[in-house]
Design a protein around this motif. Structure first.
Motif, PDB file in Angstrom:
ATOM      1  N   GLU A   1      38.656  78.179  44.735  1.00  0.00           N
ATOM      2  CA  GLU A   1      38.821  79.593  44.403  1.00  0.00           C
ATOM      3  C   GLU A   1      40.290  80.002  44.352  1.00  0.00           C
ATOM      4  OE1 GLU A   1      36.120  81.147  43.541  1.00  0.00           O
ATOM      5  OE2 GLU A   1      34.946  79.380  44.112  1.00  0.00           O
TER       6      GLU A   1
ATOM      7  N   ALA B   1      42.206  80.220  33.174  1.00  0.00           N
ATOM      8  CA  ALA B   1      41.812  81.320  32.292  1.00  0.00           C
ATOM      9  C   ALA B   1      42.779  81.463  31.119  1.00  0.00           C
ATOM     10  CB  ALA B   1      41.733  82.623  33.080  1.00  0.00           C
TER      11      ALA B   1
ATOM     12  N   GLU C   1      43.657  81.369  43.499  1.00  0.00           N
ATOM     13  CA  GLU C   1      43.940  82.382  42.483  1.00  0.00           C
ATOM     14  C   GLU C   1      44.892  81.863  41.409  1.00  0.00           C
ATOM     15  OE1 GLU C   1      45.299  85.921  44.366  1.00  0.00           O
ATOM     16  OE2 GLU C   1      43.404  86.285  45.431  1.00  0.00           O
TER      17      GLU C   1
ATOM     18  N   ALA D   1      42.836  79.720  39.125  1.00  0.00           N
ATOM     19  CA  ALA D   1      41.923  80.530  38.306  1.00  0.00           C
ATOM     20  C   ALA D   1      42.662  81.173  37.143  1.00  0.00           C
ATOM     21  CB  ALA D   1      41.251  81.577  39.175  1.00  0.00           C
TER      22      ALA D   1
ATOM     23  N   ARG E   1      39.382  70.947  35.756  1.00  0.00           N
ATOM     24  CA  ARG E   1      38.970  72.201  35.121  1.00  0.00           C
ATOM     25  C   ARG E   1      39.893  72.534  33.957  1.00  0.00           C
ATOM     26  NH1 ARG E   1      37.940  76.436  40.107  1.00  0.00           N
ATOM     27  NH2 ARG E   1      35.954  75.576  40.849  1.00  0.00           N
TER      28      ARG E   1
END
Length: 887
Positions: free
Chosen positions: A635, A644, A637, A640, A660
């Protein structure tokens, strides 16, 4: 002023991507006396070095530095500008310089660019001397300093031919290394490297060089194959020489059969008296002397590279033409006053020096340098038309007739040379050669490029381009990928993980790190090679096709990186270690030093950054290429946001190592399938795996190869010596680990409760070159993890014997450890023996190792004793990864 430290940073460094001089300068009393308080200083400095008025400094315009002087700046800053200007005045243009203050008043870091290391060092010393002289209003001999700098430049700087090849290679992205103080150069790395010496290559025919060196052999080879050459033969005595000259007719040329650079050559010898002088000159160079017919016309040089004529020039030897009033010496001075002429290779043209060759040629005319030459009369001052002796060159490449071009290319094949200079005497090259008056007088191995690169007149020819193209043909891959790994902890394990996995792709990997140098898995050197020396050994090896380099702080600080750029740069973490060493005064400075590795990542490469370390994340603007983050927190940040935005990251998610991106997640392997994680309890090694996976993914390694590599790598003494090596003695265990700082102690401490329910005993040593507080903090960290502490001393590193162990003990006591459970045993091997004396069933001994092999041997001696003491013995566990540790 006192120069505290002074050295060359030979590779990319904390301050510059280019080689730079580093000086730690103590300006003493002048810390309280900036330049505006020193009476007359600025005016005296400008009078001595007026060219300083062109320095822009932080003002950004010419004269800016003078403004700074008048407003007031510190003398360390002045030394920086003088270091730069001295080099520029001596023909070595440099521009980058910067002065940094330090935490110590009066101590400054002075950094500036250099082109020749010996000259840069000398310029630094003389810059300090010059500034001190100006302050004290003492005379300073600037001319003498510049003369010495020019001498160093000519002695140590690459010549124009070699330099042009190096620059062309760099322009094409091909890395270069200078292998000695001469012109021996490596272009490229590893198995893709090529080596040159000046314009000789590693594939230049030795036989071809021999043929070119033997002038008579060359002439016979060419003549037998229909190539026009001057008539003549070898003479071993003066009588022979006079006889040959008489047979072929004057004027003749007399030259040593073997020689170069025009030494011993005399042309246009007109009679027997001149033959005697010329023969003596040639005989001094070689015992066999060639006497041949002097051809009529101009001196031309054709350059053949890879069988193709790439340039041609008409050359004129250094000469003067009389004006009827000036002496020969005065005529030479007038020519040398041309601003294009300098010393050696300083400028486009070289000054004419009156040497023994010049004196001999003048004497052959019955003259001296004091004599006046009649108006319009020409006097050659050199036997050959080399630019290095004051000659001139005019480009005539476009004028060469097709027949002449084909003839020259044929000569290169007959001699068997990949790069050849052909000397032709002819009226012109725009017509086929007339055999009665023109021909090839010589061929040259290792021909100079200067006359083509910078002709006196005509079109410059970048002849280095076809030369480099010959070595590295376009369209072929010439790259050896470099993976560079830095950080406070985990470097060696991450490097070994990557190296091990690459083998499953069939790669031949060169590895350099704190444990030594390995080529294709075979150790060739042991010891700490995590600096530029280790990188150089790997990159020079002609068998490797991939390089994995551990990069420690010390090497960056003291010498810079051992490579100009890398394909993958990994920054694992930045922890409080080495603070106070080598001018690294705080964590921010340490972070910037380590960031050097990711700063040099190529545009097409990947920077791997630890998203769990805020300091590392803060360095993202320094990172080159694409960024791949790794994190233990799915998780996170930073991860992420990065994913994104289209980025890539490697994380642990539900016990799986996952890549990822904007594409569906790629599962690499379960954490428990990676032996070095000890089924997931060694979280620091989980992080190392994530970094390794990110690096391997950045290299384009297939997932199945990554999975295989990670799942077959163990924390064993053979695969990862000195890193979490667990030896099971049956009733207790021993861990051998390199961890030597607070973060390493804490990381290992998190795993130990999963390995034992008994006492945890540590054999540790402080690192003497750390600050007192750092050593005490290390002791305090030990106190939080271990039940019994035995402190040894491996290397005092400048401290009094016993001082470091005492500081470690003091830190442990301050950390709340019971003093009765702390011992100091100075000898590290006896300290280990002491641990074995007090160990009980269920205990765990951790040995902080410095020299891995001797310590493992010592511990295995205890293992052998224990094995004999137990009925049936105990199976060897030196190479066990402890896949199923008992709680």
């Amino acid at each position: 002023m006192i120069i505290v430290e002074h050295r060359a940073l030979r590779g990319p460094n904390r301050y510059s991507r280019h080689p730079a001089m580093f000086m730690l300068l103590d300006i003493g009393e002048f810390e309280e006396e900036p330049t505006d308080t020193l009476p007359g200083f600025t005016d005296r400095l400008i009078r001595l070095v007026p060219s300083l008025q062109g320095h822009r400094c932080s003002v950004g315009s010419p004269g800016g530095f003078i403004q700074r002087l008048r407003r007031g700046t510190w003398v360390g800053h002045v030394v920086e500008h003088i270091m730069l200007e001295l080099q520029c005045l001596a023909g070595m243009e440099v521009g980058f310089g910067k002065t940094y203050d330090t935490a110590q008043p009066g101590i400054y870091k002075v950094v500036c660019r250099y082109r020749v290391e010996s000259a840069g060092l000398f310029a630094g010393v003389e810059a300090v001397a010059l500034v001190e002289s100006v302050i004290a209003d003492r005379p300073y001999d600037l001319d003498s300093t510049l003369e010495k700098l020019r001498e160093l430049r000519e002695k140590d700087m690459l010549g124009p031919s070699t330099a042009s090849i190096v620059e062309e290679a760099k322009r094409r992205g091909i890395p270069t290394q200078r292998l000695n103080d001469e012109s021996f150069i490596q272009l490229g790395y590893g198995a893709k490297q090529r080596r040159i010496q000046a314009t000789l290559t590693d594939r230049t025919s030795a036989l071809g060089v021999e043929i070119a060196d033997e002038k008579d052999r060359t002439k016979r080879l060419l003549a037998e194959n229909g190539i026009p050459t001057p008539a003549g033969s070898i003479a071993f005595s003066l009588e022979d020489a006079i006889r040959v000259a008489g047979e072929i007719g004057f004027p003749v040329a007399v030259k040593p059969e073997i020689g170069n650079h025009g030494r011993g050559i005399t042309s246009r010898v007109a009679d027997s008296r001149e033959v005697a002088l010329a023969f003596a000159s040639a005989k001094a160079i070689c015992s066999s002397v060639i006497v041949e017919k002097t051809l009529t016309g101009h001196d031309f040089r054709a350059l053949i590279i890879d069988g193709r004529l790439v340039a041609a020039a008409r050359r004129e030897p250094a000469h003067v033409i009389g004006d009827g009033s000036s002496s020969i010496a005065e005529l030479i001075d007038k020519i040398n006053s041309d601003s294009r002429r300098g010393v050696g290779h300083e400028r486009t043209l070289t000054r004419i020096e009156v040497d023994s060759m010049t004196e001999r040629l003048i004497a052959l005319r019955g003259l001296t340098v004091a004599d006046v030459l009649p108006e319009g009369e020409r006097l050659d001052l050199k036997s050959t038309a080399n630019l290095s002796t004051g000659g001139t060159a005019t480009d005539v490449t476009e004028e060469v007739h097709e027949d002449v071009c084909l003839m020259c290319e044929r000569v290169s094949r007959l001699v068997g040379m990949d790069c050849l200079g052909i000397d032709i005497v002819a009226a012109t090259l725009d017509q086929p050669l007339d055999p009665s008056s023109s021909g090839i007088v010589e061929v040259n191995a290792a021909p100079g490029f200067r006359m083509h690169l910078e002709p006196t007149e005509g079109q410059p020819r970048n002849v280095a381009a076809p030369f480099v193209e010959m070595l590295f043909p376009s369209g072929l891959s010439h790259e050896v990928p470099i993976v560079a790994v830095t950080g406070t902890n985990g470097k060696t394990t991450t490097c070994r993980l990557i190296s091990h996995t690459m083998k499953y792709q069939g790669a031949t990997v060169g590895f350099a790190g704190t444990t030594g140098v390995e080529i294709d898995g075979v150790e060739i050197l042991s010891g700490d090679f995590s600096g530029p020396a280790g990188a150089g050994i790997v990159l020079r090896d002609p068998t490797i096709d991939h390089a994995v380099l551990e990069v420690a702080r010390g090497g960056i600080v003291r010498r810079g990186l051992g490579f100009d750029g890398c394909d993958i740069g990994v920054l694992l973490n930045v922890g409080e270690d080495h603070i106070g060493n080598d001018g690294v005064e705080d964590l921010e400075e340490l972070a910037l030093v380590k960031a050097t590795v990711v700063e040099v990542v190529r545009e097409s490469g990947v920077s791997v950054l630890n998203a769990d370390d805020p300091i590392v994340v803060g360095l993202r603007e320094h990172a080159g290429g694409e960024i791949i983050y790794f994190s233990l927190d799915p998780e996170n940040e930073t991860v992420a946001a990065h994913v994104a935005a289209g980025g890539v990251a490697v994380v642990v998610d539900r016990g799986e190592v996952v890549i990822r991106s904007t594409m569906p997640p790629v599962q690499v392997l379960p954490v428990i399938d990676a032996p070095i994680t000890l089924r997931g309890i060694a979280t620091f090694n989980v992080a190392n795996i994530l970094a390794a996976v990110a690096a391997l993914h950045g290299l384009g390694t297939p997932i199945d190869k990554i999975r295989t590599g990670i799942s077959t790598f163990h924390s064993s003494a053979t695969q990862n010596p000195g890193r979490m090596n667990i030896i099971d003695f049956g009733t207790f265990k021993v861990i051998v680990d390199y961890g030597h700082n607070v973060p390493a102690v804490k990381a290992l401490g998190q795993a130990l409760p999963h390995l034992t329910s008994g006492r945890k005993i540590i054999v540790a040593h402080g690192t003497g070159n750390r600050l007192d507080e750092s050593i005490k903090s290390f002791g305090s960290a030990l106190a939080e993890v271990y039940d019994y502490i035995i402190v040894a001393e491996v290397d005092p590193r400048g401290r009094r014997r016993g001082e470091s162990p005492s500081l470690v003990k003091a830190g442990a006591v301050e950390g709340g450890h019971l003093e009765a459970n702390i011992e100091i045993v100075m000898d590290v091997f006896k300290a280990v023996d002491r641990a074995f004396e007090i160990v009980r069933p269920g205990d765990l001994i951790v040995v902080q190792v410095d020299q891995v092999a001797p310590m493992l041997d010592h511990i295995m001696g205890h293992f052998a004793l224990a094995s004999r003491a137990v009925a049936g013995g105990v199976p060897s566990a030196l190479d066990s990864s402890l896949s199923n540790p008992r709680p």
